[in-house]
Design a protein around this motif. Structure first.
Motif, mmCIF file in Angstrom:
data_model
loop_
_atom_site.group_PDB
_atom_site.id
_atom_site.type_symbol
_atom_site.label_atom_id
_atom_site.label_comp_id
_atom_site.label_asym_id
_atom_site.label_seq_id
_atom_site.Cartn_x
_atom_site.Cartn_y
_atom_site.Cartn_z
ATOM 1 N N LEU A 149 -4.353 61.304 88.991
ATOM 2 C CA LEU A 149 -3.019 60.693 88.917
ATOM 3 C C LEU A 149 -3.104 59.206 89.259
ATOM 4 N N ILE A 150 -3.750 58.898 90.397
ATOM 5 C CA ILE A 150 -3.848 57.495 90.823
ATOM 6 C C ILE A 150 -4.665 56.683 89.826
ATOM 7 N N THR A 151 -5.794 57.251 89.382
ATOM 8 C CA THR A 151 -6.661 56.534 88.444
ATOM 9 C C THR A 151 -5.951 56.290 87.119
ATOM 10 N N ASP A 152 -5.139 57.262 86.685
ATOM 11 C CA ASP A 152 -4.443 57.082 85.418
ATOM 12 C C ASP A 152 -3.340 56.040 85.512
ATOM 13 N N VAL A 153 -2.732 55.873 86.687
ATOM 14 C CA VAL A 153 -1.793 54.762 86.854
ATOM 15 C C VAL A 153 -2.513 53.453 86.552
ATOM 16 N N SER A 154 -3.734 53.332 87.093
ATOM 17 C CA SER A 154 -4.523 52.121 86.875
ATOM 18 C C SER A 154 -4.931 51.948 85.412
ATOM 19 N N SER A 155 -5.537 52.979 84.843
ATOM 20 C CA SER A 155 -6.071 52.840 83.486
ATOM 21 C C SER A 155 -4.974 52.705 82.446
ATOM 22 N N GLU A 156 -3.852 53.417 82.636
ATOM 23 C CA GLU A 156 -2.782 53.346 81.644
ATOM 24 C C GLU A 156 -2.003 52.042 81.728
ATOM 25 N N MET A 157 -2.054 51.366 82.870
ATOM 26 C CA MET A 157 -1.489 50.021 82.927
ATOM 27 C C MET A 157 -2.206 49.112 81.943
ATOM 28 N N VAL A 158 -3.530 49.232 81.896
ATOM 29 C CA VAL A 158 -4.328 48.428 80.966
ATOM 30 C C VAL A 158 -4.145 48.919 79.533
ATOM 31 N N THR A 159 -4.228 50.235 79.352
ATOM 32 C CA THR A 159 -4.121 50.804 78.006
ATOM 33 C C THR A 159 -2.784 50.459 77.353
ATOM 34 N N ALA A 160 -1.716 50.427 78.153
ATOM 35 C CA ALA A 160 -0.380 50.168 77.601
ATOM 36 C C ALA A 160 -0.252 48.762 77.039
ATOM 37 N N VAL A 161 -0.923 47.793 77.651
ATOM 38 C CA VAL A 161 -0.769 46.397 77.202
ATOM 39 C C VAL A 161 -1.941 45.923 76.347
ATOM 40 N N CYS A 202 -6.549 47.172 91.998
ATOM 41 C CA CYS A 202 -6.197 47.620 93.351
ATOM 42 C C CYS A 202 -5.866 49.111 93.369
ATOM 43 N N VAL A 203 -5.133 49.580 92.373
ATOM 44 C CA VAL A 203 -4.781 50.995 92.297
ATOM 45 C C VAL A 203 -6.034 51.842 92.067
ATOM 46 N N ALA A 204 -6.942 51.373 91.231
ATOM 47 C CA ALA A 204 -8.170 52.116 90.950
ATOM 48 C C ALA A 204 -9.007 52.300 92.215
ATOM 49 N N VAL A 205 -9.050 51.297 93.064
ATOM 50 C CA VAL A 205 -9.795 51.397 94.323
ATOM 51 C C VAL A 205 -9.208 52.502 95.206
ATOM 52 N N VAL A 206 -7.894 52.625 95.230
ATOM 53 C CA VAL A 206 -7.246 53.688 96.007
ATOM 54 C C VAL A 206 -7.679 55.059 95.476
ATOM 55 N N GLY A 207 -7.763 55.205 94.158
ATOM 56 C CA GLY A 207 -8.195 56.469 93.578
ATOM 57 C C GLY A 207 -9.599 56.855 94.011
ATOM 58 N N VAL A 208 -10.503 55.888 94.048
ATOM 59 C CA VAL A 208 -11.878 56.161 94.489
ATOM 60 C C VAL A 208 -11.885 56.613 95.949
ATOM 61 N N LEU A 209 -11.089 55.976 96.803
ATOM 62 C CA LEU A 209 -11.028 56.346 98.212
ATOM 63 C C LEU A 209 -10.502 57.769 98.394
ATOM 64 N N VAL A 210 -9.512 58.157 97.615
ATOM 65 C CA VAL A 210 -8.983 59.523 97.704
ATOM 66 C C VAL A 210 -10.060 60.534 97.319
ATOM 67 N N LEU A 211 -10.837 60.230 96.293
ATOM 68 C CA LEU A 211 -11.923 61.128 95.890
ATOM 69 C C LEU A 211 -12.930 61.300 97.029
ATOM 70 N N VAL A 212 -13.355 60.192 97.610
ATOM 71 C CA VAL A 212 -14.367 60.243 98.669
ATOM 72 C C VAL A 212 -13.854 61.003 99.887
ATOM 73 N N LEU A 213 -12.591 60.822 100.238
ATOM 74 C CA LEU A 213 -12.067 61.382 101.482
ATOM 75 C C LEU A 213 -11.566 62.815 101.361
ATOM 76 N N PHE A 214 -11.072 63.225 100.189
ATOM 77 C CA PHE A 214 -10.353 64.495 100.108
ATOM 78 C C PHE A 214 -10.944 65.537 99.165
ATOM 79 N N VAL A 215 -11.842 65.153 98.272
ATOM 80 C CA VAL A 215 -12.457 66.141 97.376
ATOM 81 C C VAL A 215 -13.730 66.659 98.029
ATOM 82 N N PRO A 216 -13.858 67.977 98.237
ATOM 83 C CA PRO A 216 -15.053 68.512 98.886
ATOM 84 C C PRO A 216 -16.282 68.348 98.008
#
Length: 459
Positions: A33-45, A190-204
């Motif tokens: 979800l977080i990563t797609d916010v980042s990537s779709e911001m770019v894809t949209a424009v 900035c949003v993409a960096v948050v997505g990476v942090l969530v993966l590292v911290l919360f995905v087993p």
């Protein structure tokens, strides 16, 4: 495999499980979800930025769009193989892919010509290619065969929620800032960096999860004397990350049962000897040859309706909203009536969308109908395809097997982007879309003949 993924359904007399989706699936959904916010911001424009801002021709845009959507095919097998080979490194291979894509976002601030933009997009898609198969393997391994369609549907719905928010954020940034494109690329990073942090911290981690669940499951067997499949919760048949059974490779191998295949590239390619997986891969490849890129669909809609440039970034919201609303219901429907039917019905929806774009209808409902069908196409095919392929691949090669299917589909879509851009430049957008619609209809008819024989009673 006794049951083909296209027609997976609960055994006779046993109701479909209705347990909650595994926490791993929800954590991966949050990352997507977080990563797609980042990537779709770019894809949209990006289409407008390249065609209007930098003045690229449809052929030049087709080349870059093909790189953006198809280059990941070249590394998906590598990502799948590394995840399988590492004995549970799915999380870390996926994390490297997410990190690489995030690092590419700020580079768009300094790229102004075709070559550097193409290289940046290629690196970004390399990250996507590395992460996709390991991520989908984690989802598959966290679900039972009877609930995989639902699990992938939940993940895709969360992923699409990000795709819904991303274009809206991009639209607001373009509207409120002077250097709109630069601001979009900066916020996206900035949003993409948050997505990476969530993966590292919360995905087993894969190996740790597998070991823990196998121990707990084995203890449950000893305590209850139960026999058969044991899920991650310790209860017989309960869905979880991985159960300790000989069938899924975490328990002892029964006498006379063949050892699990060693995760090598040769073993991964040998998966195509499996009839069901070979047919699934061929279907994905053929239908991908006629799947026009999302960006071209939005450009066609803009030209057809005369949508102002400032509103262009909102067009992907229609597709994302339809995908979000339909992903879970269609995933559960695929579990219930068979994945083959739902998958082909999704391509039927795409064909109808092409037909509306080619028709003489100019009503105000046209964009809503086209985007609804477009989103319905993704909801009926994206997660459903991975759920179907998962049932035809052994656990030890799950990432590699899913990567085979994804590679065939991505290469086909890469070819479609190049061909569509060339046809648009040479003969116009209407002729190019007509050719794509005819090709899609022919490929769908051929795919009907490839219906896996083991999916009985689902014709």
């Amino acid at each position: 495999m006794g049951v083909c993924g296209w027609g997976a359904r609960p055994p006779p007399g046993r109701p479909a499980p209705r347990a909650a989706v595994a926490p791993t699936v929800l954590a991966l959904g949050a990352v997507s979800l977080i990563t797609d916010v980042s990537s779709e911001m770019v894809t949209a424009v990006l289409p407008l930025y390249l065609v209007t801002g930098l003045g690229l021709s449809p052929l030049g845009f087709g080349l870059l769009d093909g790189i953006y959507n198809g280059f990941s095919a070249l590394v998906r097998l590598v990502g799948g193989h590394l995840a399988d080979r590492g004995g549970g490194r799915h999380k870390w291979v996926a994390g490297f892919g997410y990190g690489l894509s995030a690092a590419c976002k700020p580079l768009l601030l300094v790229a102004q010509t075709l070559t550097p933009i193409g290289l940046i997009l290629a690196a970004d898609r390399t990250g996507k290619g590395l992460r996709t198969a390991p991520r989908d393997a984690l989802i598959s391994l966290s679900s039972t065969p009877e609930t995989r369609g639902r699990a992938f549907g939940v993940h895709r719905a969360m992923d699409t929620a990000g795709a819904l928010v991303g274009p809206l954020v991009a639209f607001l940034i373009l509207r409120e800032t002077v250097d709109g494109y630069d601001a979009v690329f900066t916020v996206s990073f900035c949003v993409a960096v948050v997505g990476v942090l969530v993966l590292v911290l919360f995905v087993p981690g894969g190996s740790r999860t597998k070991t823990d669940e196998a121990v707990r499951a084995a203890g449950a067997v000893r305590a209850t004397g139960a026999r058969g499949t044991v899920g991650a919760t310790g209860a017989p048949g309960a869905p979880g990350t991985i159960g300790a059974t000989p069938e899924n490779g975490t328990g002892p191998i029964a006498p006379g049962k063949a050892a699990a295949p060693r995760p090598t590239l040769r073993a991964a390619l040998a998966l195509l000897h499996r009839r069901d997986l070979r047919r699934i891969t061929l279907c994905a490849l053929l239908l991908g040859l006629a799947t026009v890129s999302d960006s071209f669909v939005y450009l066609l809609l803009q030209r057809r309706l005369g949508v102002p440039d400032r509103w262009f970034a909102l067009l992907p919201l229609g597709t994302a909203a339809a995908f979000l609303l339909l992903a879970v219901p269609l995933g559960r429907l695929a579990d219930r009536i068979g994945r083959w039917r739902v998958f082909l019905a999704g391509h039927g929806a795409l064909l109808l969308a092409y037909g509306l774009l080619l028709s003489s209808w100019h009503g105000t409902a046209l964009p809503y109908a086209v985007l609804l069908l477009h989103g319905g196409f993704y909801a009926a095919t994206d997660g459903v395809l991975m759920a179907a392929a998962s049932d035809s691949v052994p656990e030890e090669l799950r990432s590699s097997g899913l990567a085979l299917v994804q590679t065939g589909q991505a290469l086909a879509r890469f070819a479609c982007s190049l061909a569509f851009g060339t046809a648009w430049t040479a003969w116009g957008d209407r002729t190019a879309l007509t050719a794509s619609a005819v090709t899609l209809a022919l490929c769908a008819l051929f795919a009907l003949r490839l219906r896996p024989a083991s999916s009985k009673g689902l014709a």
